[in-house]
Design an enzyme around this catalytic site. Structure first.
Site, PDB file in Angstrom:
ATOM      1  CB  CYS A  42      -1.354  16.551  39.109  1.00  0.00           C
ATOM      2  SG  CYS A  42      -2.641  17.492  40.267  1.00  0.00           S
ATOM      3  CB  VAL A  43      -5.045  13.631  39.042  1.00  0.00           C
ATOM      4  CG1 VAL A  43      -5.771  12.437  39.020  1.00  0.00           C
ATOM      5  CG2 VAL A  43      -5.786  14.633  39.800  1.00  0.00           C
TER       6      VAL A  43
END
Length: 575
Positions: free
Chosen positions: A308-309
């Site tokens: 993800c991030v």
């Protein structure tokens, strides 16, 4: 004189039709008066001008109205029967079907919901405006469902009668408990404890600074691959999504495959970190974790994973290192990550210049994006499943939600420093600057992802509402090295945390290795394979891990010694 039945039903039908006609007019007027400046941004924009009038495509509006009136009369014609509710699980219980009034109210609600969404699609405007209107209507309709109110919820009423009011008393207790803890309970949180029955893979913290703790895990094999393996999870959540329980832990799986595994455990920011920036997170956390892993293992290069991030941050860090002439990472895995932010899915409804400017003024120089605000935002992306489902169960029915490790993790929120957050939303979601060579300067270096020329494994989830599958796939067109793309079933989390032993879901692979411009074109040549994608990824990673060597007997090395047992202390700090 008593009115005869035919007259009564004829008049009732006329009154019902008149009422629905008025509802139609009110719905159209309501949409036309929407404040598009505030829609999606959810806050003042500074624009005091009257909102622009929303216009509809005449042909779509006419067809929709005709269909609406036809469906309205169809509902009425069913009379005391049980109107169909389209398989909607909110109204699927036996109590709804056996109560004509309740089932009729549900059917009318669903008709109105379909019509309102149809109106959103009929708006004569750009795609972003239509998406914002649709998002607002979805929130409105989710909140207005008759199932959310005791006066209309047939199941909750039946349970109250069957339990002689005990369910209502228990619901009030649940409500008071959730008010005190500050969020709606999605699971019985009292049954979980970090380090006791989640985040239990054996290991030790071997380094820490104000940004993160680095955890090294105890080998489960006599030999390990010479290139160590570093995981960078998202800092908007806690790392143990990768280490929930032994049977679904990606961390434990990697260790069992013979990888000397390290994980970044992010600090849950407090007031002392309210001025922390994106650059500091890249330099002092991602790049630092890479160098410490190298120092401890003595390896010239490592393999890394970003989720993800965490994947966005890993990609940024690799571009910074490439600009410095360094290549300490031999291969990278990106799980449901965005590098190209062209396709950001539903989150795009929140992002525009006014929204970003507001956040920059509010917290760009210092402050905190509260973890509970972030958690609420992500929950309302799926309001029926992640909000109202628990409102109904917890409060109207007095139920205790069942234990679920993933939902416990989901409720364990984390803060974000304001400057980090403001930089992130402007340079990724708003301006998509990461894919523009030389546009950004990070840690003193011009960022160019095209310089990150290493083998990469890219994974996207087909039903992901946070990182759309097209957005995950877009990285194939940015990174220049040899690439393998795999698509899994399910969503952002369930698609990733899918251990082979459970033999659930499917994944798709394209045997010819071709990566056309779009994910849709890629899918045309892909083949579905049953079960988890983990085995495919493991086979790929082993080809980049080097030879096998004796597993270490102790944690750390030299100045990097065991500071405390895994999962460490940072992960236990509450927002």
């Amino acid at each position: 004189m008593t009115q005869n039945a035919p007259e009564f039903w004829t008049q009732a039908a006329q009154q019902f039709q008149q009422s629905m006609t008025e509802n139609w007019s009110k719905a159209v007027q309501s949409l036309q008066s929407m404040d598009m400046g505030a829609l999606g941004a959810g806050m003042p924009t500074g624009n005091t001008a009257p909102p622009p009038e929303i216009r509809f495509a005449p042909d779509k509006l006419k067809a929709l109205q005709q269909q609406y009136m036809q469906d309205v009369m169809g509902l009425f014609d069913q009379g005391a029967g049980t109107p169909a509710t389209g398989g909607d699980k909110r109204f699927a219980g036996e109590a709804w079907g056996s109560n004509p009034v309740a089932s009729f109210s549900a059917a009318v609600y669903l008709l109105n919901a379909r019509t309102m969404l149809g109106l959103a699609d009929a708006v004569d405007a750009d795609a972003k405006t239509r998406n914002r209107i649709r998002f607002a209507i979805e929130q409105w309709m989710a909140a207005a469902a008759p199932s959310n109110f005791l006066a209309f919820n047939a199941e909750a009423q039946k349970k109250a009668i069957d339990t002689k009011g005990e369910s209502i008393a228990k619901g009030m207790q649940n409500l008071m408990h959730d008010l005190q803890q500050g969020h709606v309970s999605m699971t019985d949180e009292s049954l979980f404890e970090v380090g006791k029955n989640v985040a239990t893979t054996e290991g030790a913290v071997v380094f820490e600074n104000p940004f993160f703790q680095l955890i090294e895990y105890k080998p489960l094999t006599a030999k390990v691959y010479e290139k160590p393996f570093l995981m960078v999870p998202p800092c908007i959540n806690k790392f143990y999504i990768l280490d929930l329980q032994p049977e679904n832990s990606l961390v434990r799986y990697a260790v069992a495959q013979g990888h000397r595994t390290f994980v970044v455990s992010w600090r849950n920011p407090d007031a002392s970190m309210e001025k922390a920036t994106w650059d500091e997170y890249i330099e002092q956390a991602v790049i630092k974790s890479i160098s410490v892993t190298q120092e401890i293992t003595g390896a010239p290069s490592i393999n890394a994973l970003g989720f993800c991030v965490g994947g966005t941050m890993l990609g940024t860090a690799l571009a910074v290192l490439a600009a410095r002439g360094e290549e300490p990472v031999a291969s990278a895995t990106f799980l449901t990550s965005l590098l190209d932010f062209t396709d950001t899915g539903i989150l795009d409804v929140f992002i525009d210049e006014a929204f970003v400017e507001y956040r920059e003024k509010e917290m760009g120089k210092g402050g905190m994006m509260k973890g509970q605000d972030l958690a609420s935002t992500f929950s309302f992306l799926r309001p029926n499943d992640l909000v109202w489902n628990y409102v109904v169960g917890n409060y109207l029915k007095g139920e205790t939600p069942p234990p679920f490790d993933l939902l416990y993790w989901n409720s364990d929120s984390t803060n974000l420093p304001g400057p980090y957050y403001a930089w992130y939303v402007r340079n990724t979601y708003l301006e998509n600057n990461l894919i523009k060579p030389g546009k950004l300067t990070v840690c003193g270096e011009k960022v160019d992802l095209h310089a990150v020329d290493i083998p990469v494994y890219l994974y996207g989830s087909r039903e992901d509402h946070i990182v759309p599958i097209g957005g995950a796939y877009a990285s194939t067109q940015v990174l220049p090295g040899k690439k393998r793309f795999v698509m899994g079933a399910s969503g952002h989390i369930a698609g990733v945390i899918n251990p082979p032993a459970k033999n659930k879901r499917s994944h798709w692979i394209r045997a010819d290795g071709k990566l056309p411009k779009t994910q849709a074109a890629w899918l045309e040549g892909a083949v579905e394979h049953p079960g988890s994608w983990w085995t495919d990824w493991s086979a790929w990673l082993k080809t980049h891990a080097g030879k096998q060597i004796a597993a270490p007997k102790t944690y750390g090395k030299g100045k990097y010694k065991s500071l405390q047992a895994a999962p460490g202390s940072y992960v236990k700090a509450k927002a």
